[in-house]
Every structure is written in structure tokens, then in C-alpha cells.
Scaffold this active site. Structure first.
Site, mmCIF file in Angstrom:
data_model
loop_
_atom_site.group_PDB
_atom_site.id
_atom_site.type_symbol
_atom_site.label_atom_id
_atom_site.label_comp_id
_atom_site.label_asym_id
_atom_site.label_seq_id
_atom_site.Cartn_x
_atom_site.Cartn_y
_atom_site.Cartn_z
ATOM 1 N N MET A 146 -28.357 -4.904 29.417
ATOM 2 C CA MET A 146 -29.524 -4.650 30.275
ATOM 3 C C MET A 146 -29.379 -3.322 31.003
ATOM 4 O O MET A 146 -30.263 -2.471 30.971
ATOM 5 C CB MET A 146 -29.681 -5.788 31.288
ATOM 6 C CG MET A 146 -30.149 -7.090 30.712
ATOM 7 S SD MET A 146 -31.940 -7.198 30.510
ATOM 8 C CE MET A 146 -32.432 -7.545 32.195
ATOM 9 N N GLY A 147 -28.244 -3.137 31.675
ATOM 10 C CA GLY A 147 -28.064 -1.959 32.516
ATOM 11 C C GLY A 147 -28.151 -0.654 31.750
ATOM 12 O O GLY A 147 -28.743 0.323 32.240
ATOM 13 N N ASN A 162 -28.232 -11.747 38.167
ATOM 14 C CA ASN A 162 -28.789 -13.103 38.250
ATOM 15 C C ASN A 162 -28.135 -13.905 39.368
ATOM 16 O O ASN A 162 -27.793 -15.078 39.190
ATOM 17 C CB ASN A 162 -28.618 -13.827 36.914
ATOM 18 C CG ASN A 162 -29.616 -13.351 35.872
ATOM 19 O OD1 ASN A 162 -30.732 -12.955 36.204
ATOM 20 N ND2 ASN A 162 -29.206 -13.357 34.620
ATOM 21 N N LYS A 214 -37.220 -15.439 39.958
ATOM 22 C CA LYS A 214 -36.643 -15.281 38.620
ATOM 23 C C LYS A 214 -35.983 -16.580 38.161
ATOM 24 O O LYS A 214 -36.030 -16.934 36.977
ATOM 25 C CB LYS A 214 -35.625 -14.149 38.637
ATOM 26 C CG LYS A 214 -34.861 -13.939 37.316
ATOM 27 C CD LYS A 214 -35.797 -13.633 36.159
ATOM 28 C CE LYS A 214 -35.085 -13.027 34.956
ATOM 29 N NZ LYS A 214 -33.863 -13.682 34.522
ATOM 30 N N ASP A 262 -19.551 2.078 34.931
ATOM 31 C CA ASP A 262 -19.200 0.852 34.244
ATOM 32 C C ASP A 262 -17.685 0.845 34.064
ATOM 33 O O ASP A 262 -17.050 1.904 34.002
ATOM 34 C CB ASP A 262 -19.894 0.785 32.874
ATOM 35 C CG ASP A 262 -19.816 -0.600 32.242
ATOM 36 O OD1 ASP A 262 -20.772 -1.384 32.429
ATOM 37 O OD2 ASP A 262 -18.806 -0.896 31.578
ATOM 38 N N SER A 314 -36.482 -9.437 34.162
ATOM 39 C CA SER A 314 -36.690 -10.107 32.890
ATOM 40 C C SER A 314 -37.169 -9.086 31.865
ATOM 41 O O SER A 314 -37.980 -8.222 32.180
ATOM 42 C CB SER A 314 -37.727 -11.231 33.028
ATOM 43 O OG SER A 314 -37.914 -11.901 31.800
ATOM 44 N N GLU A 324 -38.932 -21.081 31.344
ATOM 45 C CA GLU A 324 -38.525 -20.616 30.016
ATOM 46 C C GLU A 324 -37.746 -21.703 29.266
ATOM 47 O O GLU A 324 -37.969 -21.923 28.070
ATOM 48 C CB GLU A 324 -37.668 -19.362 30.191
ATOM 49 C CG GLU A 324 -37.066 -18.776 28.940
ATOM 50 C CD GLU A 324 -36.095 -17.671 29.296
ATOM 51 O OE1 GLU A 324 -34.888 -17.827 29.033
ATOM 52 O OE2 GLU A 324 -36.534 -16.646 29.864
#
Length: 291
Positions: free
Chosen positions: A11-12, A86, A164, A30, A112, A171
């Protein structure tokens, strides 16, 4: 604007690219040096002009806590930290209080979009004070999908991750419904082309959705899903959704059942079904299967 981004995984890394495409400067860190622009949090903070905005995209729990603890030592009053992972909403309240004691703002943001977000944009749900959200707004605008929707200031600190969490609970239930329907279609002899039935639902039906599109993609790759094992992990947010429902006395039968179905997927030889088979044999003489 300038942004510090911590965590450049699936994602990042894509988020960094989408923000840069919008014309902003992103300094990324990272633990994997092959992905990083800088090689320490100290170097990241040093490359940003104040007031700084630093976005954290690392796993929830200990990793997020240790990152925010370190940022609290490095940042200055007027800076803002965004948690885009999250995390549980109750952790947001704790982090906001810890940072506020040093004059540092905090915004929680549920994200998302998965691996498709780079091209399609990311749906964003964020919580926090308006003044802190305003400092991050150019990044929100860069990440969100094109159009009027896909981004919302959901409320105060914790509201973004709570929204979320509920999104992910929904979902779970939607995926479970598609999965149950698919299994039933596969089971009967009269339906000879289950994949095309799913494909036909993509236009004109009330159950069309992006998840349905992804289901068709999966069936195109492996028509009967023969290559997959029937095992599904849960990220934790489904559990938190059910726990929040209990705390607030809100009935969530579909979401709860979908979570329990994932637990059942991890049992190759269900202990519960052993007891059910034994009871049916005891009261009705029904046959049981022995190992």
C-alpha cells in the site's frame, strides 16, 4: 506540499507514487533499504520543513506504537502525525493524547483500495481536529479517487479507523454471500457455466459490485478455483466490528456469521461436526464416518 511516509510496502509504496504524481514531495522510509529514500526516522524528519506532516503506514499494534513513540521524540509542536494503517480506534485516542501533550497533532485515516489504489485512487475515512486535517488535505486530495466521493472527514479522533473497521465488516459479509452463492451454483448439475452466470450479474443486477468484478477475475484465472485451498485468514477488523457491536448492543448477524465462517475454514476435521455426528448417531441411529 512535503510529506514524510513511513512504510513502503504494497500500500505505502503505491501511495508514495500516487502522491508524487500529483506534484507533491514524498520522503519515504522503510526498514527495507531498497525501498527507502532515507534510512532512519531521524533523517526523514530532518529532510522535512516545518510544520511537518508524517504519515505512518506500518502494521497495527506494536509497530505503530513504537513508530509514534519515536516520532513524538523527533517532531516539534505544530507538526502532524497521520496513522493510515489498520489500527484500532481506541489506540487512536491514546496516540492523539500522547502527541497532544507535546503539541503535535494526530489524524487517523482508514485507507481502502488495495493493490488497485495507485491507478483508481484510495477511499479515505479520517478523523481528527479540523486544523490538523487541513494540514493533510492536499495529500487526501491526491490519494482519493477522481470525482466527488471517496473521501470523508468522519468525525473526531478514532472516527476514521472506526468507519474503516465497519467497512471491512461489511466487506466480510458481502464476500461470504458471493462465496455461498458460488458454491451452491457449482453444486447443482443443471447450471453448466457458473463463471458466466457470475459474469452476467456484472450488468443490470442489484448485486453488481467491484467485489463481483474481482470474483469474475478470479474465476477467469481458475474457473473452479481448483488451485486454491479453502482457507481464509482474517485481518482483525472483522473481530473488532463484532466486539463493537456487542459493546453497543447492535445486532450484526450477517457480519458475525461471515467471521465465524472464516474460523471454520481453518478446521480440516471440525471438532464441532464430530459432536454433531455423534449426537445424530445417538438419538437417531444415523450413520457416522470413522477415520
Amino acid at each position: 506540499m512535503e510529506l514524510g511516509l513511513i512504510g513502503l510496502g504494497k500500500m505505502g509504496g503505491n501511495m508514495r507514487e500516487r502522491i508524487r504524481r500529483a506534484g507533491h514531495t514524498v520522503v519515504g522510509y522503510d526498514r527495507n533499504p531498497d525501498l527507502a529514500d532515507v534510512h532512519s526516522l531521524e533523517e526523514l524528519v530532518g529532510k522535512l520543513k516545518g510544520p511537518r506532516v508524517v504519515w505512518v503506514m506500518v502494521p497495527a499494534g506494536a509497530a505503530t506504537q513504537s513508530t509514534i513513540d519515536r516520532l513524538a521524540e523527533l517532531l516539534e509542536p505544530g507538526d502532524v502525525v497521520v496513522d493510515g494503517g489498520n489500527s484500532r480506534w481506541t489506540d487512536d485516542e491514546k496516540h492523539a493524547a500522547e502527541l497532544a501533550a507535546k503539541g503535535i497533532g494526530f489524524v487517523d485515516c482508514g485507507v481502502s483500495g488495495g493493490v488497485w489504489g495507485l491507478e483508481n485512487g484510495y477511499a479515505l475515512m479520517y478523523g481528527g481536529d479540523k486544523e490538523h486535517v487541513a494540514k493533510v488535505q492536499p495529500v487526501f486530495d491526491a490519494l482519493k479517487p477522481e470525482g466527488d466521493f471517496g473521501s470523508v472527514h468522519a468525525g473526531k479522533v478514532g472516527a476514521g479507523h472506526f468507519a474503516k473497521m465497519v467497512h471491512n465488516g461489511i466487506e466480510y459479509a458481502m464476500m461470504q454471500a458471493y462465496a455461498e452463492g458460488w458454491e451452491l451454483l457449482e453444486k447443482v448439475d443443471s447450471v453448466e457455466n457458473v463463471r458466466e452466470v457470475f459474469r452476467s450479474w456484472q450488468e443490470g443486477t442489484v448485486i453488481r459490485s467491484w467485489l463481483l468484478d474481482l470474483a469474475v477475475n478470479a474465476l477467469d484465472e481458475d474457473e473452479h478455483l481448483d488451485e486454491l485451498r479453502g482457507y481464509a485468514q482474517d485481518s482483525g477488523e472483522g473481530r473488532w466490528t463484532v466486539e463493537a457491536a456487542i459493546d453497543n448492543a447492535v445486532p450484526l448477524p450477517a457480519i458475525t456469521a461471515s467471521l465465524f465462517a472464516r474460523f471454520a475454514s481453518r478446521q480440516d476435521d471440525s471438532p464441532q461436526m464430530k459432536m454433531i455426528a455423534a449426537l445424530r448417531n445417538q438419538f437417531g441411529g444415523h450413520a457416522v464416518e470413522k477415520k
